[in-house]
Write an enzyme that holds these catalytic residues in place. Structure first.
Site, PDB file in Angstrom:
ATOM      1  N   GLY A 466       0.798  -1.220   0.000  1.00 29.24           N
ATOM      2  CA  GLY A 466       0.000   0.000   0.000  1.00 29.24           C
ATOM      3  C   GLY A 466       0.829   1.267   0.000  1.00 29.24           C
ATOM      4  N   ASP A 492      -0.698 -12.116   8.864  1.00 36.35           N
ATOM      5  CA  ASP A 492      -2.106 -11.976   8.497  1.00 36.35           C
ATOM      6  C   ASP A 492      -2.854 -11.518   9.739  1.00 36.35           C
ATOM      7  OD1 ASP A 492      -4.727 -12.140   7.727  1.00 36.35           O
ATOM      8  OD2 ASP A 492      -4.640 -14.225   7.047  1.00 36.35           O
ATOM      9  N   TYR A 517      -8.735  -2.300   4.004  1.00 40.00           N
ATOM     10  CA  TYR A 517      -9.634  -2.286   2.853  1.00 40.00           C
ATOM     11  C   TYR A 517      -9.897  -0.816   2.533  1.00 40.00           C
ATOM     12  CZ  TYR A 517     -13.615  -3.733  -0.081  1.00 40.00           C
ATOM     13  OH  TYR A 517     -14.487  -3.965  -1.141  1.00 40.00           O
ATOM     14  N   TYR A 581     -17.594   1.799   4.586  1.00 39.98           N
ATOM     15  CA  TYR A 581     -16.187   2.037   4.897  1.00 39.98           C
ATOM     16  C   TYR A 581     -16.067   2.852   6.191  1.00 39.98           C
ATOM     17  CZ  TYR A 581     -11.413   3.810   4.521  1.00 39.98           C
ATOM     18  OH  TYR A 581     -10.112   4.136   4.774  1.00 39.98           O
TER      19      TYR A 581
END
Length: 735
Positions: A466, A492, A517, A581
């Site tokens: 990212g 993870d 996300y 979101y």
């Protein structure tokens, strides 16, 4: 035990408040007004909590008696000096701090010394219990800036003005101490000066030799050591100073009780006749040769020659054999570098004490930070360097330096893991120019052995693919912070076993969660996936960090708000997200802070940065430069965030041990279409192809707030948008 060893008291921690009142033209620059201490007596309680034993404190002539002693206002000093007395902190009182006195005088006024002595007598008479004074701070440095370089009033640019300014300040110091001692015979002179050393190429060795003698002038004058045998006697005589003026100091010595050495990373200089290697702003000369004058740390090949505070202190000791204190230790840099520099100074002092050098104290300067020293106080631009406290908050916010001072004052060794690494001045990144020799090296630098003793725990950064994760890795590299950039395979965060295994293997001192996300519109179609990644994963990570005592930094969003407020949102405002979101981020905040209340959760907004091609600003410019139209919302107002600013500020807060919710965004409130126009204007790109449309016409699946500007009650840590945009283009131009 060595019976001949000098018995010296324990090494003390002192503090100082940057209090310069200097004059440029007809305008005074007052640091006390700018840092707010002028109106906050409660600061003194916070200073006392640090455990400092003494404080360099201002009773400034310009502020107290600007129109003469008959109309002097002592109320400010009365309240603060009495409070320091109650708190058990010994003031070392200063009268002129890089200043030139009230408007009716100047550093080259023949009456300046007598006028300052009159003020000194008044101070001593009003506060007879005071026992330590610095009548004039750094007289040599001030004379250079005011008389030789033209920066400050009276803006001289010649050797005679320099010489006059120096002699007037030193004479004023002697007469002031004489007046003070008529009231308190035991009063001590703590005389400060920056003793930066000069290195050079062989051609300029003669100039370096002169300047290396000149740097001792203020102490030589005060100690009555400037005689006809010294090259600086001849220098001052050639400047136009009379023999009678110099003889006065031989007849009226006033040696300091403590020599206050102010040494900075960039104090030492290098003179180089090879002008082609250096920017024109560094070019100058002496009438015989042209040369560049740059920071030695930026060019000297030998690290221990370029930066060696122990060597500078020992030089002062060997020349005068007077007690020494480091009266300013400060670095305008990132937090870990500030810690490293102060620790290096402290260790240098301890090393020298072990060799019998009488070093009394190290002073944390400045407790409240400093404003506009990047321009040497010649411009008011609001450039701020935090100190032990950060004044960008609504209150003096303690930084990691505060804990270091408490540790040192209590006799504990500071234990932050980043202290075990070299500062930038010890890394190759310090060299901006072709390396040149600064030999000989005077003595080993204690810091050279400090940062090789331990295996340093890394910073774990989650989010290898990212924008934010990559930016953290890039800037940790620049800052000398060891890190591990982790992929999902490495850790993870949805799998507690994976998280525990990775933390066990890495043993990080802190974790940055820069993953998540981020597809706001897709989240409306994939709510379970969004909630799982953005809320459940950070909660698992927070619990694991809490169990191990590992600091955690994670990120939230301006989309937790609904936009109904119309004024910048602060951390305590009620959240009311409009989309999936935003709801995922609200859940993340709640779960993370429940599982680990010590977590640092940063809300931010509208990323743009120089190192990725997919942020709004970069995409807009790419479209416009290609001749395409670009559509942007006209009714959604945001506070864009420059990614490098966000990362730097986040790391500083993490190192400071901050926790809870923080808002970080560049200071602005701008609609998306106006942001595109601003970028186009800065880039010189035609903005006529920008199409402004209401958000409802953009076909977005997720509803957005029409106003999501972030403010803060905890601190405005990031600069304004215009400043960030300029640096965005500067950085992009280097690719």
């Amino acid at each position: 035990m060595n019976k001949d060893a000098i018995a010296i008291p324990p090494l003390e921690v002192w503090g100082g408040v940057e209090c310069t009142v200097n004059r440029v033209g007809n305008e005074y620059f007052d640091q006390l007004e700018r840092n707010g201490h002028a109106t906050r007596v409660d600061d003194l309680n916070q200073f006392a909590a640090l455990g400092i034993r003494a404080i360099r404190y201002p009773v400034l002539w310009e502020r107290t008696a600007p129109n003469g002693l008959d109309s002097a206002d002592w109320s400010w000093a009365d309240e603060r000096l009495e409070r320091l007395r109650e708190l058990g902190i010994r003031p070392i009182v200063g009268f002129v701090h890089h200043g030139s006195g009230p408007r009716d005088t100047s550093l080259i006024d023949p009456a300046f010394p007598e006028k300052l002595a009159e003020f000194a007598r008044a101070v001593a008479s009003r506060y007879p219990w005071l026992d330590s004074y610095t009548p004039v701070n750094e007289p040599l440095t001030t004379a250079r800036f005011s008389g030789l370089y033209g920066h400050w009033y009276p803006h001289g640019r010649d050797d005679l003005t320099f010489g006059r300014a120096l002699l007037m300040q030193c004479r004023a110091t002697i007469l002031s101490m004489r007046a003070i001692r008529e009231v308190n015979p035991n009063a001590k002179l703590v005389q400060t000066e920056d003793l930066g050393k000069i290195f050079s190429t062989p051609l300029l060795a003669y100039q370096a030799e002169l300047e290396n003698e000149r740097r001792w002038l203020s102490f030589d004058l005060l100690c009555g050591k400037l005689n006809r045998d010294r090259p600086t006697w001849k220098y001052l005589r050639q400047c136009g100073v009379s023999e009678a003026e110099l003889n006065w100091f031989l007849d009226n010595p006033c040696p300091p009780d403590i020599m206050g050495i102010n040494h900075y990373v960039t104090s030492d200089r290098f003179l180089d006749d090879r002008l082609e290697y250096y920017p024109t702003r560094s070019h100058g000369g002496n009438g015989l040769h042209r040369y560049a004058d740059v920071e030695a740390v930026r060019v000297c090949a030998e690290e221990d020659a370029a930066i060696n505070p122990a060597a500078r202190l020992k030089e002062a000791w060997e020349r005068y054999r007077l007690p020494i204190a480091v009266t300013e230790a400060h670095l305008g840099c990132t937090r870990e570098e500030q810690l490293r520099w102060l620790y290096e100074i402290w260790n240098a002092a301890k090393t020298l004490r072990g060799e019998g050098v009488d070093v009394r104290a190290v002073t944390a300067w400045s407790l409240l930070g400093a404003y506009d020293w990047n321009s040497l106080l010649t411009r008011i631009e609001g450039h701020y360097e935090p100190g032990v406290f950060d004044m960008r908050a609504s209150y003096p916010r303690a930084t990691a330096l505060a804990q270091m001072l408490r540790d040192l004052a209590d006799g504990r060794e500071p234990n932050h893991p980043l202290l075990d690494l070299p500062g930038w001045w010890h890394r190759p990144v310090r060299l901006l120019y072709p390396p040149a020799s600064c030999c000989p090296i005077e003595m080993p630098n204690p810091q050279s052995t400090i940062h090789n003793q331990k295996v340093v725990r890394p910073l774990a950064i989650i989010g290898a693919t990212g924008t934010l994760g990559k930016a953290f890795a890039r800037l940790c590299e620049v800052r000398g912070i060891p890190y591990r950039l982790l992929t999902r395979q490495d850790m993870d965060i949805l799998d507690p076993v994976s998280v525990d295994r990775a933390l066990s293997e890495l043993n990080p001192w802190a974790v940055v969660n820069a993953a998540g996300y981020v597809r706001v519109d897709d989240a409306e179609r994939e709510p379970d996936a969004c909630l799982r990644v953005n809320a459940e994963g950070p909660a698992i990570l927070a619990a694991a960090c809490a169990a191990r005592g590992v600091a955690l930094l994670t990120f939230s969003s301006d989309l937790v708000f609904n936009g109904d407020g119309g004024v910048p949102y602060i951390e305590s405002d009620t959240v009311a997200p409009l989309n999936v979101y935003g709801r995922s981020k609200v859940l993340a905040e709640e779960r993370v802070l429940t599982a680990n209340p010590s977590s640092l959760v940063i809300r931010t907004s509208a990323f743009f940065g120089p190192w990725d091609e997919y942020n709004f600003v970069t995409i807009a410019l790419r479209c416009l430069e290609a001749g395409h139209s670009f559509v942007a919302a006209s009714d959604a107002v945001v506070s864009p965030t420059y990614v490098p600013d966000l990362v730097h500020a986040s790391l500083d807060l993490l190192i400071d041990g901050e926790y809870g919710l923080w808002h970080l965004a560049n200071k602005s409130a701008i609609a998306w279409d106006d942001l595109a126009r601003l970028a186009a204007a800065r880039a010189g790109v035609d903005a006529s192809r920008i199409e402004s449309r209401p958000t409802r016409e953009l076909g977005l699946a997720a509803p957005r707030p029409t106003y999501s500007v972030l403010g803060s009650k905890r601190g405005a840590m990031l600069p304004c948008l215009d400043n960030a945009m300029s640096r965005y283009f500067d950085e992009r131009s280097q690719f």
